[in-house]
Design an enzyme around this catalytic site. Structure first.
Site, PDB file in Angstrom:
ATOM      1  CG  PHE A  17      -1.850  -0.950   1.069  1.00 14.72           C
ATOM      2  CD1 PHE A  17      -2.940  -0.593   0.252  1.00 14.72           C
ATOM      3  CD2 PHE A  17      -2.132  -2.222   1.851  1.00 14.72           C
ATOM      4  CE1 PHE A  17      -4.113  -1.794   0.185  1.00 14.72           C
ATOM      5  CE2 PHE A  17      -3.061  -3.136   1.894  1.00 14.72           C
ATOM      6  CZ  PHE A  17      -4.219  -2.708   0.944  1.00 14.72           C
ATOM      7  CD  GLU A 174     -11.426  -8.815   9.601  1.00 12.38           C
ATOM      8  OE1 GLU A 174     -11.806  -7.791   9.431  1.00 12.38           O
ATOM      9  OE2 GLU A 174     -10.476  -9.207   8.786  1.00 12.38           O
ATOM     10  CB  ALA A 330      -4.370  -0.691   4.547  1.00 10.84           C
TER      11      ALA A 330
END
Length: 436
Positions: A17, A174, A330
């Site tokens: 990124f 997650e 990010a």
């Protein structure tokens, strides 16, 4: 202009990124840019857990760097691995012996797994930073179900169907939610010898709540969502041992004794450290990394006494307005990449330098499963389906190419309607383990 009348040469190490946003900041500018990466693609790491659980394929979340930057005529992409930095001679030394000269250097090589001194655990508990990590975890998760189908030993079947996720941050919750939903819905009717819903998913977290970077109310909602999925959460617990057969956990405080969780599959999400290249750069620049391998940078992201050398993203150690180090997210890397590109261009054009880098915190979010997420932004906190929709939108928006956005959006729609995960493939040389 650089010495000798030639154009200013910018070398960017790392196509993540931070590196990619820095490179794009030089589009159509009077500089020559070289992007060096040991991989030929930019990877959207926030969705790696979906590759690891078969919801997406690697190609959905990766884009070739040459394709992303092909319209930037002043940008050259090199596939190579950096070995050393000669800051006096202003060259980056590749491991194949090639020397790449620079006038300005941007290092954005990110982070890797941090096992807090227990390097031997890496073999048994892979982290989630690369495509290879994701496909290896996918192999282990799916192979565990296959082995559970074949075994006739009840205890071994329980062990194969136990999955331990170390770490209760965004990656951990997650990953845990995705594994549990994979078993509950996607593979519900796929096996004959057992019910996949009988699988046990355990999250081990050292703090007293999951998602410690979020507001306490959102942490509580995330914990409830995990419990609703049937996921066990061990708070205030630390892992003190990992073997191929089990994870040993020690509760904090009191006189509680360590105990074993018999599990065939362990996923590491408890910590990260700067890439090894950070120490190489720090030594060349005359500075020391922190315990996490991050390179301390000046307020303008430059390193030590080298105003033309910058570090951005997870590898940079820079404190925010609250006095705490900026998180390895990010958005931080992207904003730093844009900032450094602008700062270099100001110097090239002979303009006065800008102010110090200031991170604009636009919020944070994490998904726990289907229509379950938490999010906070600009003082607003929300959860459930609205937060999940926001999570979907933001992640689609941040994907690099339009093609990836279309593919991921379609795949998510199909997964939502059918509860199917099409990329449930056991691949790699070690896939033979499933037949043992």
């Amino acid at each position: 202009m650089a010495d000798g009348g030639q154009r200013h040469r910018v070398v960017i190490v790392g196509g993540g990124f931070g590196g990619l946003l820095a490179a794009q900041g030089f589009d159509k500018q009077p500089v020559d840019v070289t992007v060096i990466d040991r991989r030929n693609f930019h990877l959207f790491q926030p969705l790696l857990y979906q590759v690891a659980t078969g919801a997406l394929s690697p190609a959905n979340i990766a884009a070739p760097l040459r394709s992303v930057l092909r319209r930037q005529r002043n940008t050259h992409v090199l596939l190579g691995e950096v070995g050393e930095f000669d800051l006096a001679a202003r060259t980056v030394q590749l491991k194949d012996g090639t020397a790449v000269p620079f006038d300005s250097l941007v290092v954005a090589t990110g982070s890797t797994h941090h096992y807090f001194g227990h390097h031997e655990w890496e073999e048994f508990a892979p982290g989630l930073k690369t495509i290879e990590d994701a496909t290896e975890i996918r192999r282990r998760v799916l192979s565990a179900f296959e082995k559970a189908e074949r075994t006739t030993d009840p205890a071994e079947r329980v062990r194969q169907l136990t999955f331990v996720v170390v770490g209760g941050g965004p990656t951990g919750v997650e990953m845990a939610g995705a594994i549990r939903e994979l078993a509950l819905h996607t593979m519900r009717y796929d096996f004959r010898a057992f019910d996949p819903a009988a699988c046990r998913v355990v999250v081990v977290e050292g703090q007293n709540r999951v998602l410690g970077g979020f507001h306490e109310s959102l942490s509580a909602k995330a914990l409830k969502s995990l419990h609703d999925l049937g996921i066990e959460v061990k708070l205030d617990c630390h892992v003190i041992g990992i073997t191929p057969e089990a994870v040993t956990v020690k509760p904090d405080g009191g006189k509680a004794e360590p105990y074993r969780i018999e599990a065939a599959t362990v996923v590491w999400g408890a910590g990260v450290k700067g890439s090894p290249l950070g120490r190489v750069l720090a030594a060349a620049a005359g500075v020391e990394t922190d315990r996490g391998g991050r390179v301390p940078v000046n307020p303008d992201c430059s390193v030590g006494a080298h105003p033309n050398v910058f570090v951005v993203g997870d590898l940079a150690l820079l404190k925010g307005a609250d006095g705490k180090p900026l998180p390895g997210l990010a958005p931080v890397a992207m904003q730093q990449g844009e900032y450094v590109a602008a700062a270099i261009l100001r110097r090239v054009k002979g303009e006065s330098p800008g102010g110090a880098f200031k991170y604009r915190d636009k919020g944070a979010m994490a998904t726990i499963g289907r229509a379950k997420a938490v999010a906070e932004s600009a003082g607003f906190r929300f959860s459930g389906f609205p937060a999940w929709l926001a999570w979907l939108f933001i992640h689609i928006l941040y994907l690099t190419r339009f093609e990836n956005r279309v593919l991921v959006l379609f795949q998510w729609f199909w997964n939502y309607v059918t509860r199917n995960r099409a990329a449930r493939l056991i691949t790699g040389e070690r896939s033979a383990d499933a037949r043992s």
